[in-house]
Design a protein around this motif. Structure first.
Motif, PDB file in Angstrom:
ATOM      1  N   LEU A   1       0.935  -1.083   0.123  1.00 49.25           N
ATOM      2  CA  LEU A   1       0.003  -0.105  -0.007  1.00 49.25           C
ATOM      3  C   LEU A   1       0.978   1.096  -0.041  1.00 49.25           C
ATOM      4  CD1 LEU A   1      -2.738  -1.055   2.493  1.00 49.25           C
ATOM      5  CD2 LEU A   1      -2.820  -0.833  -0.015  1.00 49.25           C
ATOM      6  N   PRO A   2       0.258   2.281  -0.630  1.00 50.14           N
ATOM      7  CA  PRO A   2       1.153   3.439  -0.642  1.00 50.14           C
ATOM      8  C   PRO A   2       1.685   4.187   0.771  1.00 50.14           C
ATOM      9  CG  PRO A   2      -0.435   3.740  -2.128  1.00 50.14           C
ATOM     10  CD  PRO A   2      -0.715   2.316  -1.434  1.00 50.14           C
ATOM     11  N   GLY A   3       2.889   4.193   0.860  1.00 51.93           N
ATOM     12  CA  GLY A   3       3.290   4.523   2.162  1.00 51.93           C
ATOM     13  C   GLY A   3       3.267   3.603   3.278  1.00 51.93           C
ATOM     14  N   GLY A   4       3.220   2.518   2.890  1.00 57.78           N
ATOM     15  CA  GLY A   4       2.934   1.519   3.970  1.00 57.78           C
ATOM     16  C   GLY A   4       1.595   1.158   4.689  1.00 57.78           C
ATOM     17  N   PRO A   5       1.673  -0.105   5.432  1.00 57.36           N
ATOM     18  CA  PRO A   5       0.360  -0.153   5.999  1.00 57.36           C
ATOM     19  C   PRO A   5      -0.110   0.780   6.897  1.00 57.36           C
ATOM     20  CG  PRO A   5       2.089  -1.874   6.613  1.00 57.36           C
ATOM     21  CD  PRO A   5       2.439  -1.133   5.349  1.00 57.36           C
ATOM     22  N   ALA A   6       0.558   1.400   7.693  1.00 54.87           N
ATOM     23  CA  ALA A   6       0.434   2.299   8.871  1.00 54.87           C
ATOM     24  C   ALA A   6      -0.075   3.609   8.323  1.00 54.87           C
ATOM     25  CB  ALA A   6       1.483   2.434   9.742  1.00 54.87           C
ATOM     26  N   ARG A   7       0.560   4.081   7.203  1.00 52.01           N
ATOM     27  CA  ARG A   7       0.274   5.475   6.609  1.00 52.01           C
ATOM     28  C   ARG A   7      -1.038   5.307   5.984  1.00 52.01           C
ATOM     29  NH1 ARG A   7       0.743  10.360   7.668  1.00 52.01           N
ATOM     30  NH2 ARG A   7       3.106  10.024   8.111  1.00 52.01           N
TER      31      ARG A   7
ATOM     32  N   LEU B   1      -3.922   4.636   8.687  1.00 52.66           N
ATOM     33  CA  LEU B   1      -4.128   6.037   9.531  1.00 52.66           C
ATOM     34  C   LEU B   1      -4.678   6.949   8.620  1.00 52.66           C
ATOM     35  CD1 LEU B   1      -1.313   5.691  12.087  1.00 52.66           C
ATOM     36  CD2 LEU B   1      -3.673   4.973  12.421  1.00 52.66           C
ATOM     37  N   GLY B   2      -4.077   7.134   7.261  1.00 53.36           N
ATOM     38  CA  GLY B   2      -4.470   8.283   6.544  1.00 53.36           C
ATOM     39  C   GLY B   2      -3.368   9.226   6.511  1.00 53.36           C
ATOM     40  N   PRO B   3      -3.376  10.243   5.620  1.00 52.00           N
ATOM     41  CA  PRO B   3      -2.240  11.173   5.501  1.00 52.00           C
ATOM     42  C   PRO B   3      -2.264  12.299   6.645  1.00 52.00           C
ATOM     43  CG  PRO B   3      -4.174  11.816   4.090  1.00 52.00           C
ATOM     44  CD  PRO B   3      -4.191  10.451   4.496  1.00 52.00           C
ATOM     45  N   GLN B   4      -3.284  12.387   7.466  1.00 49.03           N
ATOM     46  CA  GLN B   4      -3.492  13.422   8.448  1.00 49.03           C
ATOM     47  C   GLN B   4      -2.481  12.870   9.606  1.00 49.03           C
ATOM     48  OE1 GLN B   4      -5.846  11.459   7.263  1.00 49.03           O
ATOM     49  NE2 GLN B   4      -6.849  10.372   9.183  1.00 49.03           N
ATOM     50  N   ALA B   5      -2.207  11.581   9.701  1.00 51.14           N
ATOM     51  CA  ALA B   5      -1.690  10.975  11.105  1.00 51.14           C
ATOM     52  C   ALA B   5      -0.080  11.642  11.165  1.00 51.14           C
ATOM     53  CB  ALA B   5      -1.312   9.619  11.023  1.00 51.14           C
ATOM     54  N   THR B   6       0.344  12.004  12.342  1.00 51.24           N
ATOM     55  CA  THR B   6       1.479  12.441  12.509  1.00 51.24           C
ATOM     56  C   THR B   6       2.535  11.479  12.471  1.00 51.24           C
ATOM     57  OG1 THR B   6       1.386  12.255  14.785  1.00 51.24           O
ATOM     58  CG2 THR B   6       0.556  14.238  13.989  1.00 51.24           C
ATOM     59  N   PRO B   7       3.999  11.799  12.427  1.00 51.24           N
ATOM     60  CA  PRO B   7       4.963  10.849  12.359  1.00 51.24           C
ATOM     61  C   PRO B   7       4.927   9.955  13.864  1.00 51.24           C
ATOM     62  CG  PRO B   7       5.730  12.734  11.212  1.00 51.24           C
ATOM     63  CD  PRO B   7       4.483  13.076  11.939  1.00 51.24           C
ATOM     64  N   ILE B   8       4.657  10.721  14.655  1.00 54.87           N
ATOM     65  CA  ILE B   8       4.607   9.899  16.087  1.00 54.87           C
ATOM     66  C   ILE B   8       3.527   8.952  16.064  1.00 54.87           C
ATOM     67  CG2 ILE B   8       4.259  10.036  18.465  1.00 54.87           C
ATOM     68  CD1 ILE B   8       5.724  12.692  18.370  1.00 54.87           C
ATOM     69  N   GLN B   9       2.209   9.197  15.406  1.00 50.12           N
ATOM     70  CA  GLN B   9       1.258   8.197  15.276  1.00 50.12           C
ATOM     71  C   GLN B   9       1.546   7.053  14.809  1.00 50.12           C
ATOM     72  OE1 GLN B   9      -1.783  11.032  14.396  1.00 50.12           O
ATOM     73  NE2 GLN B   9      -2.866  11.070  16.367  1.00 50.12           N
ATOM     74  N   VAL B  10       2.054   7.434  13.329  1.00 50.07           N
ATOM     75  CA  VAL B  10       2.565   6.279  12.429  1.00 50.07           C
ATOM     76  C   VAL B  10       3.374   5.271  13.097  1.00 50.07           C
ATOM     77  CG1 VAL B  10       3.742   5.948  10.320  1.00 50.07           C
ATOM     78  CG2 VAL B  10       2.151   7.659  10.529  1.00 50.07           C
ATOM     79  N   LYS B  11       4.506   5.902  13.657  1.00 44.25           N
ATOM     80  CA  LYS B  11       5.627   5.067  14.611  1.00 44.25           C
ATOM     81  C   LYS B  11       4.939   4.024  15.696  1.00 44.25           C
ATOM     82  CE  LYS B  11       9.941   5.345  17.058  1.00 44.25           C
ATOM     83  NZ  LYS B  11      10.858   6.132  17.605  1.00 44.25           N
ATOM     84  N   ASP B  12       3.851   4.819  16.353  1.00 47.31           N
ATOM     85  CA  ASP B  12       3.267   4.003  17.500  1.00 47.31           C
ATOM     86  C   ASP B  12       2.577   2.968  17.002  1.00 47.31           C
ATOM     87  OD1 ASP B  12       4.345   5.662  19.326  1.00 47.31           O
ATOM     88  OD2 ASP B  12       2.940   7.030  19.556  1.00 47.31           O
ATOM     89  N   PHE B  13       1.825   3.249  15.827  1.00 47.62           N
ATOM     90  CA  PHE B  13       1.073   2.149  15.230  1.00 47.62           C
ATOM     91  C   PHE B  13       1.787   1.144  14.538  1.00 47.62           C
ATOM     92  CE2 PHE B  13      -1.261   0.471  11.508  1.00 47.62           C
ATOM     93  CZ  PHE B  13      -2.600   0.392  11.881  1.00 47.62           C
TER      94      PHE B  13
ATOM     95  N   SER C   1     -11.524  -1.758  11.473  1.00 44.89           N
ATOM     96  CA  SER C   1     -11.661  -0.748  10.449  1.00 44.89           C
ATOM     97  C   SER C   1     -11.645   0.698  11.494  1.00 44.89           C
ATOM     98  CB  SER C   1     -13.232  -0.607   9.893  1.00 44.89           C
ATOM     99  OG  SER C   1     -13.404   0.501   9.265  1.00 44.89           O
ATOM    100  N   TYR C   2     -10.745   1.494  11.119  1.00 49.46           N
ATOM    101  CA  TYR C   2     -10.669   2.859  11.923  1.00 49.46           C
ATOM    102  C   TYR C   2     -11.572   3.690  11.447  1.00 49.46           C
ATOM    103  CZ  TYR C   2      -6.354   0.567  14.048  1.00 49.46           C
ATOM    104  OH  TYR C   2      -5.589  -0.160  14.840  1.00 49.46           O
ATOM    105  N   THR C   3     -11.860   3.258   9.996  1.00 52.36           N
ATOM    106  CA  THR C   3     -13.024   4.582   9.470  1.00 52.36           C
ATOM    107  C   THR C   3     -14.312   4.253   9.937  1.00 52.36           C
ATOM    108  OG1 THR C   3     -11.752   4.435   7.424  1.00 52.36           O
ATOM    109  CG2 THR C   3     -14.047   5.190   7.377  1.00 52.36           C
ATOM    110  N   GLN C   4     -14.783   2.890  10.196  1.00 45.17           N
ATOM    111  CA  GLN C   4     -16.030   2.706  10.791  1.00 45.17           C
ATOM    112  C   GLN C   4     -16.125   2.214  12.201  1.00 45.17           C
ATOM    113  OE1 GLN C   4     -18.626   0.487   8.035  1.00 45.17           O
ATOM    114  NE2 GLN C   4     -16.920   0.369   6.603  1.00 45.17           N
TER     115      GLN C   4
END
Length: 315
Positions: A31-37, A40-52, A81-84
């Motif tokens: 997936l573009p940007g890896g599974p975490a990005r 979580l979506g483009p609005q996630a911060t680098p710290i949130q991505v790292k924790d995820f 599903s973080y969206t739902q």
């Protein structure tokens, strides 16, 4: 049916399912940007991505990740599903029975219509009506489902007001049974594109049966055409159709996904479509995995039934 045959088919089905899980696992990591990005979506911060990444084990070797992924699947965990804001298993559990109902109805009516029609065509081979029915079957088989669905909505729902333009609504399977009229157009769309395959296959099998010596013997004994068709041709033509059920299952399921989106029917197809639009990748991957497993199991059941019906078939 021998135990060895059953074991071989089960092992083959398991191997295919494992292969599907590998494909889904690899797709997640592509997936573009890896599974975490991606999740979580483009609005996630680098710290949130790292924790995820740490929380979900994406920092571990790929082999370890895949083993953990398999263990989670064996426990029925298809992700979240973080969206739902709900487990994927819960979302699929709500949608799967509705899709199963749609597929079962389409299969049933396609067989009921297609098999007798194909045998009748074989008995009246090369007649004007046989050629006309062949044209209708091939036209229905080649129609794009989304376009056919829109035509049915425009003609039967908007113009004539015979049926609702969308499928039954509601979160439970009972909602579909409580509004059977709303099921007509979604089921009809699938039947139009599927029954022709059963009709053509039944026609071919019936023509092979009509050329056999036992048919000539039956006619020589004084049996009527109807008796020959029902007692001999139909019985021997049904056996090859069992394998066709397994072969057509992927097409019917894929068609159901399209039909559900066109008729706003809340099944697996609409769930998949909405998840793809909102980039809800855990749901997309979960639906893809469940549909693939259902297809493999359907083909396995068809092979076993064919072997039970005709023990002469070898592996």
């Amino acid at each position: 049916m021998s135990l060895a045959y059953l074991i071989r088919r089960l092992l083959q089905a398991i191997a295919v399912i494992v292969g599907v899980s590998v494909i889904v696992f690899v797709m997640v990591h592509l997936l573009p940007g890896g599974p975490a990005r991606a999740i979580l979506g483009p609005q996630a911060t680098p710290i949130q991505v790292k924790d995820f990444i740490v929380a979900n084990g994406y920092n571990k070797p790929l082999f370890v990740q895949y083993v953990n992924y398999l263990l989670q699947l064996l426990h029925g965990n298809l992700g979240y599903s973080y969206t739902q804001n709900a487990p994927v298993r819960t979302l699929i559990g709500q949608a799967l029975p509705k899709t199963a109902l749609l597929v079962a109805l389409a299969y049933g009516f396609s067989v009921i219509i297609g098999v007798p029609l194909g045998i009748w065509q074989a008995a009246h081979r090369d007649s004007a009506l046989d050629h006309s029915l062949t044209s209708i079957e091939l036209t229905g088989y080649s129609m794009p489902l989304f376009w056919l669905g829109l035509l049915l909505i425009d003609g039967l729902a908007v113009a004539l007001h015979l049926f609702p333009p969308q499928g039954p609504q509601g979160a439970t399977i009972s909602a579909s049974f409580s509004d059977p009229v709303a099921l007509v157009l979604p089921v009809l769309s699938l039947v139009i594109t599927v029954f022709g395959s059963f009709a053509r296959f039944a026609r071919s099998a019936a023509l092979d049966s009509l050329a056999q010596d036992y048919i000539r013997t039956a006619r020589a004994k004084g049996l009527s055409r109807r008796q020959v068709l029902t007692r001999h041709v139909l019985r021997n033509s049904i056996l090859p159709l069992i394998s066709l059920i397994g072969l057509i299952l992927p097409l019917v399921i894929a068609g159901a996904l399209v039909v559900e989106q066109v008729f706003n029917y809340p099944g697996m197809g609409l769930l998949f479509w909405n998840a793809a639009i909102s980039r809800d990748y855990p749901v997309v991957m979960g639906v893809a995995l469940v549909v693939a497993v259902a297809t493999v199991l359907g083909s396995l059941v068809a092979d076993i039934l064919y072997r039970l019906a005709d023990p002469r078939v070898s592996y």
